[in-house]
Design an enzyme around this catalytic site. Structure first.
Site, PDB file in Angstrom:
ATOM      1  N   LYS A  76       0.864  -1.174   0.000  1.00  0.00           N
ATOM      2  CA  LYS A  76       0.000   0.000   0.000  1.00  0.00           C
ATOM      3  C   LYS A  76       0.907   1.232   0.000  1.00  0.00           C
ATOM      4  O   LYS A  76       1.948   1.234   0.674  1.00  0.00           O
ATOM      5  CB  LYS A  76      -0.860  -0.042   1.275  1.00  0.00           C
ATOM      6  CG  LYS A  76      -1.897   1.062   1.399  1.00  0.00           C
ATOM      7  CD  LYS A  76      -2.748   0.867   2.662  1.00  0.00           C
ATOM      8  CE  LYS A  76      -3.832   1.929   2.806  1.00  0.00           C
ATOM      9  NZ  LYS A  76      -4.683   1.686   3.989  1.00  0.00           N
ATOM     10  N   SER A 151      -9.575   1.748   3.206  1.00  0.00           N
ATOM     11  CA  SER A 151      -8.708   2.527   2.349  1.00  0.00           C
ATOM     12  C   SER A 151      -7.699   1.707   1.548  1.00  0.00           C
ATOM     13  O   SER A 151      -7.119   2.229   0.604  1.00  0.00           O
ATOM     14  CB  SER A 151      -7.937   3.534   3.203  1.00  0.00           C
ATOM     15  OG  SER A 151      -7.089   2.867   4.120  1.00  0.00           O
ATOM     16  N   SER A 175      -9.821  -0.671   7.298  1.00  0.00           N
ATOM     17  CA  SER A 175      -9.232  -0.477   5.970  1.00  0.00           C
ATOM     18  C   SER A 175      -8.542  -1.687   5.354  1.00  0.00           C
ATOM     19  O   SER A 175      -8.165  -1.646   4.184  1.00  0.00           O
ATOM     20  CB  SER A 175      -8.240   0.687   6.002  1.00  0.00           C
ATOM     21  OG  SER A 175      -8.935   1.907   6.034  1.00  0.00           O
TER      22      SER A 175
END
Lengths: 484, 478, 95
Positions: A76, A151, A175
């Protein structure tokens, strides 16, 4: 190769069925083919990945390979990666090249993994749909009109579309778990303090925790082995031995006490998701687990508590983005105030500004007690509920999210509706407990996730409970159409 | 109208750790800009603070030295505000639960008595960087080398009633932190800084007046001048029918005035909250006991002991304990066999201090070591040299010409103590000055000094002055 | 409790965020909704609850006082918008 799990690929690499370079090239080819539509990546590190893959192949050929050597992964874009743009999904950091590696990046590098690229995400991890990214929304491989969750939406989409076998993510209020649920993946959010936060760009420091998004619990165990453990650079990292997660996967389900909180099954839950949970529980019962009704009486406080604590911490954490030492700086600032307000006003998107302002407000003179201090107290009540329940049962199960993936743009108009999508996730972060989401079926041809919550540092029990379920079911092996 | 001044001080002492409070960067002074600012000090995205144990130990040491309470649990908070020298947009400090609270020190008042000044609290925090205002194309330059240096902020009660008391308190704390070796006390380099909260009220009034905070008063002299100036300003303001506004004022030593700091005027809303990157600091009794063992003899204790052990006056002892190094120097000299402690005190407070001041040296850098001074004092006491010759010997030692014995023999400064030799010289002087001799003998007593001078001149100052006096008196009588 | 445009301007200034005038109203609406939503917390009885700042009941670990960093100024300043002579440049700081 792309349909295999991380564990299978690891076996094949050791058996020399193909090289890490071949595997990496295969992943890069799929990224090239599918990413333009999915938008799962912010950066693709083609040359670096191939170099690392060749180095891994040398290690494998010399017999010096570890369990992860040569396996491609994606990070990420919240994890600082030396020499690589680390944007956190924000215009603010569009020009930022991290001069150091986050601990988890460093550990996975040392373990010999090959980094394919950095994945798209909600800006500064603030979002549940990946729609707040400066780099545009990510599409859900199961339905391109729908969000992949957030997210860690880019990580989830990349793994679900088989562009990479596994990904890292972060989970501040769901997330990792919610995108995993929306894309038919396994997503583990470890206990707060289990995995170092060093080098992970902070959103809300007392809630943030790094974890993994994989196809299976066994894959999650493999990665966790590399990333979990004490880090002297993080004061909130816990110095405590890391169990052998892979070995612990074999724990049987027999005797496992499962708690079912009645508060998770009210009108906010899509009844079909509720049915899927009950179907999954039937599998657990068949294999000797027992299911018990429990109550989390303060559960209703978790989302409002979260939306005081998280914005408060974020408002302070994001003050360092001021256009002075790194990040976006406005053109021709008139004075210091202008430099700050325009650099920040231009660099941050609407949701980030909303949260910074919410946080600034709840900490400001005259409101601190009513909001922030109160939320610290309700936070204590929420944790107390979980601990009380976990004295009676070994794990708590329920839905990861109230619905399957929603449509792009469906919830962007109303922040509260968006926030409520993490209703089952927020409390786990507030308490600091570990949670995992695993595929448990489909509603309207869209995947839905089963959330398993455990006691502090009980990741191995969660992984075992997930793994045993995955031995009995094949939901996790389903591949979205067009990506087979 | 009689006015009373009320003063409270906030002293920032940089702790003498090697590395910063939350990072492993060096705290050394004077490095090129930003070469000692690591990722943590720069507030880079993703990095985290880890507390330096030495800073905690030093704070505890200070707390013990002022008889304060050491908090078994204290908390680091974030003080949020934007400023270019504050990289994270917040300062990590302690707010509700400081590590040290409720201590006190004794100061000497002008009247010669002593007064207790309360120390409300002392807390750990990080220093900010520096803004350099030299012109960079009309911009300011930011150096973050100092960012993250550990500070102990020592907050007094509003117990001081004059600028002199404030200075005495500040000196007391200054000496204390140096005794404890927790701060180098270097005020030029900003290691020891002070802000003063000043208000005035009519004599007899029990409520405090509105206070102003004076910043940037970084020398003992400035503290006194800045406070006196501010007191005058406030009194004139009130007597002129105005009111004191609570504000932060900057002292300008060049103009000897204070002015309002516009940049700090905007309503400060620091939004303190516990820093989630740091956990509560717990200090166990065992930790405190261990620190206690490292406490040196403190200034007040040392003063009492010097008075008892060496028979010094309170004044002398007070001057000698000004720093631990000076006191150590004194004791080395005073303990040397054959040296009279009072004589040692006189020389150290006189010639030595003057010479150190003149060359702007610390006692530890003195060219005349304690052993050298002791060696010289022994020569005074065994009558090898007179006090007057000793000054010449001292100067030569200061100039690097060797120890006392070497200087004495090289320069032939050995005192003449042979009575017959002195008598011979006296006789020569008398016969060479018949006019003066006659005048003296007819009652001009004042001429005695003339004869002493002549004898000393003839011996190049080497004759033992006491013997010269005695023998002259006898001879002149005839 | 609805936030006014003036409230939003004040918060935005505290947070150093430039917000356009037309956006002020939008934020006032959003933030009011969020604050209304979190105001539910008032309904919880927390009279005897110790505030919880951290999920783990741990205490701060202490680091040894050793210098572990070397000069990396050039590397760290590669991300800086404006530097000169090793200094970060900002519009004039007025005290």
């Amino acid at each position: 190769m792309h349909t295999k799990t991380l564990a299978e690929l690891a076996r094949d690499l050791r058996a020399r069925k193909y090289s890490s370079e071949e595997l990496t090239r295969a992943c890069l080819a799929r990224i090239e083919r599918f990413n333009p539509d999915l938008n799962a990546f912010i950066s693709v590190l083609r040359e670096q990945a191939l170099t690392d893959a060749r180095a891994a192949d040398v290690r494998i050929s010399k017999g010096g390979a570890g369990p992860l050597t040569g396996l491609p992964i994606v990070h990420k874009d919240i994890f600082c990666t030396r020499g690589v743009k680390t944007s956190c999904g924000s215009k603010m950091l569009d020009n930022f090249v991290a001069p150091y590696d986050a601990t988890i990046v460093e550990r996975l590098k040392t373990a010999g993994t090959v980094l394919l690229g950095k994945t798209n995400m909600d800006e500064f991890a603030m979002g549940s749909s990946n729609e707040t990214s400066f780099y545009g929304p990510v599409k859900n491989p199961w339905d391109p009109r729908r969000v992949p969750g957030g997210s860690s939406g880019g990580s989830a989409a990349a793994v679900a579309a088989r562009l990479a076998p596994a990904a890292t993510g972060t989970d501040t209020g769901g997330s990792i778990r919610q995108p995993a649920a929306f894309t038919n993946l396994t997503g583990l959010k470890p206990t707060y303090g289990r995995v170092s936060r060093y080098g992970m760009i902070a959103f809300a420091s007392s809630l943030d925790q790094a974890g993994v998004i994989t196809h299976t619990a066994a894959d999650a165990a493999l990665l966790m082995q590399a990333i979990a453990g004490f880090d002297a650079r993080d004061s909130t990292s816990v110095d405590r031995p890391v169990p052998d997660y892979t070995a612990e996967l074999e724990r049987p389900l027999k005797g496992l006490r499962i708690g079912l909180p009645k508060e998770f099954f009210d009108k906010s839950l899509d009844a079909r998701v509720g049915d899927a949970v009950h179907a999954a529980l039937a599998v657990y019962r068949q294999h000797g687990a027992t299911v018990h009704d429990i109550s989390l009486p303060n559960f209703w406080l978790s989302v409002p508590t979260y939306y005081v604590v998280a914005p408060a911490e974020c408002s302070s954490n994001l003050s360092r983005f001021d256009g002075v030492r790194f990040g976006h700086r406005c053109e021709n600032p008139l004075d210091l105030m202008d430099l700050y307000t325009r650099s920040r006003g231009e660099g941050f998107g609407a949701e980030v500004k909303r949260r910074i302002m919410t946080g600034t407000y709840v900490l400001s003179a005259g409101y601190y007690d009513a909001y922030y201090l109160k939320a610290q107290q309700t936070r204590a009540l929420i944790r107390q509920d979980f601990l009380e329940a976990l004295r009676q049962v070994d794990v708590i199960m329920g839905p990861t999210a109230p619905t399957p993936a929603f449509g792009l743009g469906e919830k962007t108009g109303d922040p509260i509706t968006m926030y409520l999508n993490d209703i089952y996730a927020n409390g786990v972060n507030l308490a600091g407990l570990p949670g995992i989401s695993i595929p448990m079926g489909f509603v309207d041809k869209l995947p839905v996730g089963l959330q398993i919550i455990g006691n502090y540092f009980d990741e191995s029990r969660l992984l075992a409970a997930a793994h045993q379920y995955q031995l009995e079911t094949d939901w996790h092996t389903r591949i979205p159409k067009g990506f087979e | 109208m009689e006015w009373e001044t009320v003063i409270g001080l906030e002293i920032h002492a940089q702790l003498a750790t090697r590395s910063k409070i939350f990072s492993g960067a060096s705290t050394a002074f004077g490095a090129p800009p930003n070469t000692q600012a690591c990722l943590v000090d720069l507030g880079y995205p993703g990095v985290l603070p880890v507390l330096n144990g030495a800073a905690v130990r030093m704070a505890v040491k200070f707390g013990l030295a002022i008889g304060a309470r050491i908090a078994p649990r204290s908390v680091f908070a974030r003080k949020n505000y934007f400023y270019p020298d504050l990289p994270k947009g917040y300062q990590i400090s302690q707010y509700e639960l400081p590590v040290v609270s409720n201590g006190s020190v004794e100061i000497e008042t002008e009247a010669g008595g002593s007064k207790r000044i309360g120390v409300t609290r002392a807390h750990l925090e990080e220093d900010a960087g520096k803004s350099l205002h030299e012109d960079f194309k009309g911009m300011s330059g930011i150096d973050l080398n100092r960012a993250g240096t550990p500070l102990l902020e020592i907050v007094s009660e509003p117990d001081m009633r004059s600028a002199k008391e404030a200075v005495a308190y500040m000196k007391k704390i200054h000496s204390l932190v140096r005794y404890l070796e927790i701060c180098d006390g270097n005020m030029q380099e900003g290691s020891f800084r002070c802000d003063a909260n000043v208000s005035v009220r009519r004599k007899g009034e029990t409520k405090f007046g509105t206070r102003c905070e004076l910043k940037n008063i970084n020398s003992f002299r400035f503290v006194e001048r800045a406070i006196n100036h501010e007191v005058q300003r406030q009194i004139e303001l009130i007597e002129g029918g105005g009111r004191v506004a609570q504000e932060t004022r900057l002292y300008d030593p060049d103009r000897n005035e204070t002015r309002s700091m516009r940049s700090k005027e905007e309503a400060n809303d620091y939004r303190y909250f516990p820093d989630p990157d740091l956990l509560p600091l717990e200090i166990a009794p065992a930790f405190i006991a261990e620190v206690k063992k490292t406490l040196p003899e403190l200034p007040d204790q040392k003063k009492t002991r010097l008075m008892q052990q060496y028979g010094l006056s309170a004044y002398d002892a007070g001057a000698l304990i000004a720093s631990r190094e000076l006191a150590d120097y004194y004791e080395t000299v005073a303990k040397t066999a054959g040296v009279e402690p009072k004589l040692a005190a006189n020389w150290i407070m006189g010639e030595l201090s003057a010479a150190l001041n003149k060359d702007n040296l610390e006692v530890t850098a003195s060219p005349v070591s304690a052993a050298m001074l002791a060696g010289m004092l022994k020569r005074i006491q065994d009558n090898t040299i007179s006090g007057k010759l000793a000054k010449e010997v001292f100067e030569a030692m200061w100039a690097g010409e060797g120890d006392a014995d070497a200087v004495i023999s090289k320069k032939g400064l050995r005192q003449i103590t042979d009575a017959s030799a002195i008598e011979k010289i006296i006789e020569d002087v008398m016969s060479g000055n018949p006019g003066q001799l006659a005048a003296y003998r007819s009652g001009k007593d004042k001429l005695f000094a003339f004869f002493v001078g002549q004898v000393m001149k003839a011996t190049q100052g080497k004759a033992n002055p006491q013997q010269v006096n005695e023998l002259l008196l006898k001879k002149l009588k005839g | 409790m609805p936030l006014t445009a003036a409230d939003v301007r004040h918060i935005a200034r505290l947070a150093r965020l430039a917000i356009s005038e037309q956006d002020i109203q939008v934020y006032a609406g959003n933030l009011s909704k969020i604050l209304d939503f979190v105001a539910q917390l008032d309904k919880a009885d927390t009279s005897r609850v110790t505030p919880m700042a951290h999920p783990l009941e741990m205490v701060q670990r202490l680091r040894d006082d050793t210098v572990a960093e070397s000069n990396q100024r050039d590397l760290y300043q590669e991300n800086a918008p404006q530097v000169e002579a090793g200094l970060y440049l900002v519009p004039k700081v007025i005290e």
